[in-house]
Design a protein around this motif. Structure first.
Motif, PDB file in Angstrom:
ATOM      1  N   PHE A 231       0.588  -1.142   0.223  1.00 27.67           N
ATOM      2  CA  PHE A 231      -0.189  -0.181  -0.033  1.00 27.67           C
ATOM      3  C   PHE A 231       0.718   1.166  -0.034  1.00 27.67           C
ATOM      4  O   PHE A 231       1.136   2.042  -0.498  1.00 27.67           O
ATOM      5  N   LEU A 232       1.916   1.766   0.673  1.00 28.51           N
ATOM      6  CA  LEU A 232       2.259   2.098   1.263  1.00 28.51           C
ATOM      7  C   LEU A 232       3.537   2.786  -0.617  1.00 28.51           C
ATOM      8  O   LEU A 232       3.704   3.633  -0.939  1.00 28.51           O
ATOM      9  N   LEU A 233       3.665   1.173  -0.630  1.00 24.84           N
ATOM     10  CA  LEU A 233       4.797   1.742  -2.227  1.00 24.84           C
ATOM     11  C   LEU A 233       3.698   2.504  -2.930  1.00 24.84           C
ATOM     12  O   LEU A 233       4.654   3.347  -3.914  1.00 24.84           O
ATOM     13  N   ALA A 234       2.743   1.622  -3.426  1.00 22.53           N
ATOM     14  CA  ALA A 234       1.813   1.771  -4.585  1.00 22.53           C
ATOM     15  C   ALA A 234       1.648   3.181  -4.411  1.00 22.53           C
ATOM     16  O   ALA A 234       1.337   4.204  -5.106  1.00 22.53           O
TER      17      ALA A 234
ATOM     18  N   VAL B  85       7.889  24.040  -7.070  1.00 22.15           N
ATOM     19  CA  VAL B  85       8.310  22.817  -6.082  1.00 22.15           C
ATOM     20  C   VAL B  85       7.524  21.388  -6.088  1.00 22.15           C
ATOM     21  O   VAL B  85       6.786  22.295  -5.702  1.00 22.15           O
ATOM     22  N   ILE B  86       7.493  20.290  -5.868  1.00 26.39           N
ATOM     23  CA  ILE B  86       7.024  19.098  -5.521  1.00 26.39           C
ATOM     24  C   ILE B  86       7.905  17.824  -4.783  1.00 26.39           C
ATOM     25  O   ILE B  86       9.129  18.122  -4.397  1.00 26.39           O
ATOM     26  N   SER B  87       6.835  17.710  -3.828  1.00 26.78           N
ATOM     27  CA  SER B  87       7.079  16.698  -2.779  1.00 26.78           C
ATOM     28  C   SER B  87       6.330  15.845  -2.657  1.00 26.78           C
ATOM     29  O   SER B  87       5.449  15.339  -2.618  1.00 26.78           O
ATOM     30  N   ASN B  88       6.544  14.372  -2.316  1.00 25.94           N
ATOM     31  CA  ASN B  88       6.090  13.520  -2.075  1.00 25.94           C
ATOM     32  C   ASN B  88       7.220  12.390  -1.115  1.00 25.94           C
ATOM     33  O   ASN B  88       8.228  12.736  -0.256  1.00 25.94           O
ATOM     34  N   GLN B  89       5.845  12.269   0.191  1.00 29.13           N
ATOM     35  CA  GLN B  89       6.155  11.985   1.043  1.00 29.13           C
ATOM     36  C   GLN B  89       4.832  10.403   1.447  1.00 29.13           C
ATOM     37  O   GLN B  89       3.713  10.967   1.844  1.00 29.13           O
ATOM     38  N   ALA B  90       5.421   9.211   1.663  1.00 30.65           N
ATOM     39  CA  ALA B  90       4.030   8.606   1.112  1.00 30.65           C
ATOM     40  C   ALA B  90       3.663   7.821   2.062  1.00 30.65           C
ATOM     41  O   ALA B  90       2.408   7.519   2.696  1.00 30.65           O
TER      42      ALA B  90
ATOM     43  N   ALA C  28       8.694  -2.740  11.911  1.00 32.99           N
ATOM     44  CA  ALA C  28       8.173  -3.415  12.402  1.00 32.99           C
ATOM     45  C   ALA C  28       8.554  -4.483  10.794  1.00 32.99           C
ATOM     46  O   ALA C  28       8.899  -5.369  10.361  1.00 32.99           O
ATOM     47  N   THR C  29       8.611  -3.810   9.924  1.00 35.32           N
ATOM     48  CA  THR C  29       9.400  -4.060   8.204  1.00 35.32           C
ATOM     49  C   THR C  29      10.532  -4.669   8.079  1.00 35.32           C
ATOM     50  O   THR C  29      11.132  -3.934   8.396  1.00 35.32           O
ATOM     51  N   ASP C  30      10.500  -5.442   6.867  1.00 32.39           N
ATOM     52  CA  ASP C  30      12.635  -5.385   6.634  1.00 32.39           C
ATOM     53  C   ASP C  30      12.840  -5.374   5.091  1.00 32.39           C
ATOM     54  O   ASP C  30      13.378  -5.205   5.412  1.00 32.39           O
ATOM     55  N   GLN C  31      11.830  -4.698   5.148  1.00 31.17           N
ATOM     56  CA  GLN C  31      12.234  -3.501   3.677  1.00 31.17           C
ATOM     57  C   GLN C  31      12.663  -2.115   4.321  1.00 31.17           C
ATOM     58  O   GLN C  31      11.841  -1.222   4.751  1.00 31.17           O
ATOM     59  N   PHE C  32      14.524  -2.422   3.455  1.00 25.89           N
ATOM     60  CA  PHE C  32      14.753  -1.259   3.865  1.00 25.89           C
ATOM     61  C   PHE C  32      14.118   0.115   3.524  1.00 25.89           C
ATOM     62  O   PHE C  32      14.148   1.303   3.712  1.00 25.89           O
ATOM     63  N   ASN C  33      13.168  -0.171   2.373  1.00 26.84           N
ATOM     64  CA  ASN C  33      13.104   0.866   1.811  1.00 26.84           C
ATOM     65  C   ASN C  33      11.465   1.740   2.121  1.00 26.84           C
ATOM     66  O   ASN C  33      11.644   2.598   1.784  1.00 26.84           O
ATOM     67  N   LEU C  34      11.003   1.133   3.272  1.00 22.44           N
ATOM     68  CA  LEU C  34      10.188   2.055   4.150  1.00 22.44           C
ATOM     69  C   LEU C  34      10.924   3.069   4.560  1.00 22.44           C
ATOM     70  O   LEU C  34       9.898   3.914   4.807  1.00 22.44           O
TER      71      LEU C  34
ATOM     72  N   ALA D 206      12.730   5.069   3.815  1.00 24.82           N
ATOM     73  CA  ALA D 206      13.351   5.800   2.805  1.00 24.82           C
ATOM     74  C   ALA D 206      11.919   6.472   2.693  1.00 24.82           C
ATOM     75  O   ALA D 206      11.409   7.551   2.377  1.00 24.82           O
ATOM     76  N   LEU D 207      11.032   5.706   2.382  1.00 20.13           N
ATOM     77  CA  LEU D 207       9.366   5.936   2.104  1.00 20.13           C
ATOM     78  C   LEU D 207       8.725   7.554   2.911  1.00 20.13           C
ATOM     79  O   LEU D 207       8.132   8.052   3.180  1.00 20.13           O
ATOM     80  N   SER D 208       8.960   7.526   4.604  1.00 19.74           N
ATOM     81  CA  SER D 208       9.127   7.982   5.302  1.00 19.74           C
ATOM     82  C   SER D 208       9.858   9.468   5.060  1.00 19.74           C
ATOM     83  O   SER D 208       9.057  10.673   5.972  1.00 19.74           O
TER      84      SER D 208
END
Length: 409
Positions: A212-215, A356-361, A384-390, A392-394
């Motif tokens: 969901f967050l990646l989407a 400027v555009i900004s994106n924070q999932a 909680a996640t083992d995904q490193f990119n989450l 980064a998504l924050s």
């Protein structure tokens, strides 16, 4: 008199059949303020990029209500007590959460209504309807504002994993054809539960939350902040600003009565009265499109050219990069354009601008998405996640853009 059947079933291309739960909801759907949402596009001018993106706020509101029905069923099944009154309040609040949107969704807030956001207007509409419906929306309004003592009800309407986001990601990905945004909203809802009055996701739903967050992140870059949509939206804001400027200087412009009112008057939060609300309720995408079709032939070079750019989809060029643009580049474009059309620098600036555009999932520490482990421990999704990119998504990602005319030789 024959009693009218109000328990209708609607067909939705995404969820199949949507049922209207009771007569009050049916009467709200029938209300002219709600019907107006059929004439407000959900994604502004994104159809200039994705031809299928012609769905409306009306579609979206119904989808949100459908998902809310599912959420109530799931939570009750898990033993969470939700009274019939609370259930109805949830349906009303989610159904009306976007009722204050103006034409093309966000462009109005930056141009002809000064700093009055759609949430405030939504609330005004709700209060007005509540008076007509003898106070039967009072609880829904409390829940919507976050003033009701059970916080998880508000989280279902406005949180980082609310029914609004679960519907618009799925719906917008469906109508644009951008598969990356397709979230499994049904599964996510099935994984919800409530602990200490807070909405949490059961441990086995962790991968659905990651998806969901990646989407959300991909949809922002690929669709909502798509560079062509960005240009179109900025052009629309400038069309309305220029029209307002001309009207202020005594130029007569053809526009519908409702649009003329907003062009002639400076409307701010202070003077947004119920009378103004009534005029706002008559304003939709069609007013703006009709006006622009006329303004293509306006005597004013700026208004005419900007309107034609949108109507004929002959947009400005746009460059997006990670670093801010140097001022010289912008100034040289302004100089070139000014000389080519023999216009003033002020007029040229309508066609050359940066931003400027900004994106924070995911926003850490703002109505977090918490995961509930079998041990009853509650942990934020990022930890909680083992995904490193989450992680980064924050963090917000910022990009810079500059729009300027295509120099045709």
């Amino acid at each position: 008199m024959k009693k009218r059947n109000k328990l209708k079933i609607l067909n939705d291309p995404i969820y199949g059949f949507i049922t209207i739960p009771n007569e009050l909801i049916f009467d709200l759907l029938e209300h002219k303020y709600f019907q107006r949402l059929r004439r407000i596009s959900q994604m502004g001018l994104s159809y200039l990029v994705y031809p299928g993106a012609h769905h409306t706020r009306f579609h979206h509101a119904l989808g949100c209500m459908h998902l809310m029905q599912k959420a109530v069923r799931v939570l009750r099944f898990k033993g969470i007590d939700i009274s019939d009154k609370e259930e109805e309040a949830l349906y009303i609040a989610i159904l009306l959460h976007d009722i204050g949107h103006g034409p093309f969704s966000h462009a109005m807030e930056h141009s002809i209504v000064n700093e009055v956001n759609h949430e405030k207007i939504s609330l005004m509409f709700m209060e007005k309807i509540n008076a007509e419906f003898n106070g039967s929306l009072t609880l829904a309004i409390q829940v919507f504002k976050g003033e009701y003592h059970r916080n998880f009800l508000h989280q279902l309407i406005s949180g980082q994993l609310d029914m609004d986001r679960l519907d618009y990601l799925k719906r917008d990905s469906f109508y644009t054809g951008v598969a990356e945004g397709n979230v499994n909203s049904e599964r996510l809802i099935t994984m919800l539960t409530v602990i200490n009055d807070e909405l949490v996701v059961e441990e086995k739903g962790i991968y659905s939350v990651e998806k969901f967050l990646l989407a959300r992140r991909l949809m922002y870059w690929q669709v909502y902040l798509h560079k062509t949509s960005l240009v179109a939206e900025n052009l629309l804001i400038r069309v309305l600003q220029r029209a307002k400027e001309l009207v202020d200087n005594g130029v007569a412009l053809s526009a519908s009565n409702a649009l003329s009112f907003f062009l002639k008057n400076k409307i701010t939060a202070e003077n947004f009265t119920t009378d103004v609300l009534e005029t706002f309720a008559r304003l939709d995408d069609y007013d703006i499109v009709c006006a622009m079709k006329e303004w293509v032939y306006a005597e004013d070079f700026v208004l005419s050219k900007l309107s034609a750019m949108i109507i004929d989809r002959d947009l400005l060029k746009v460059k997006v990069k990670k670093k801010a643009f140097g001022n010289n580049k912008k100034e040289s474009h302004i100089e070139k354009f000014k000389n080519k059309y023999k216009i003033s620098e002020e007029e040229a600036r309508y066609f050359i601008f940066d931003g400027v555009i900004s994106n924070q999932a995911y926003h850490l520490n703002k109505q977090n998405i918490n995961i509930l482990y079998k041990s009853r421990k509650i942990v934020d999704i990022v930890k909680a996640t083992d995904q490193f990119n989450l992680e980064a998504l924050s963090k917000p990602v910022t990009k810079y853009f500059m729009c300027y005319p295509k120099h045709k030789h």
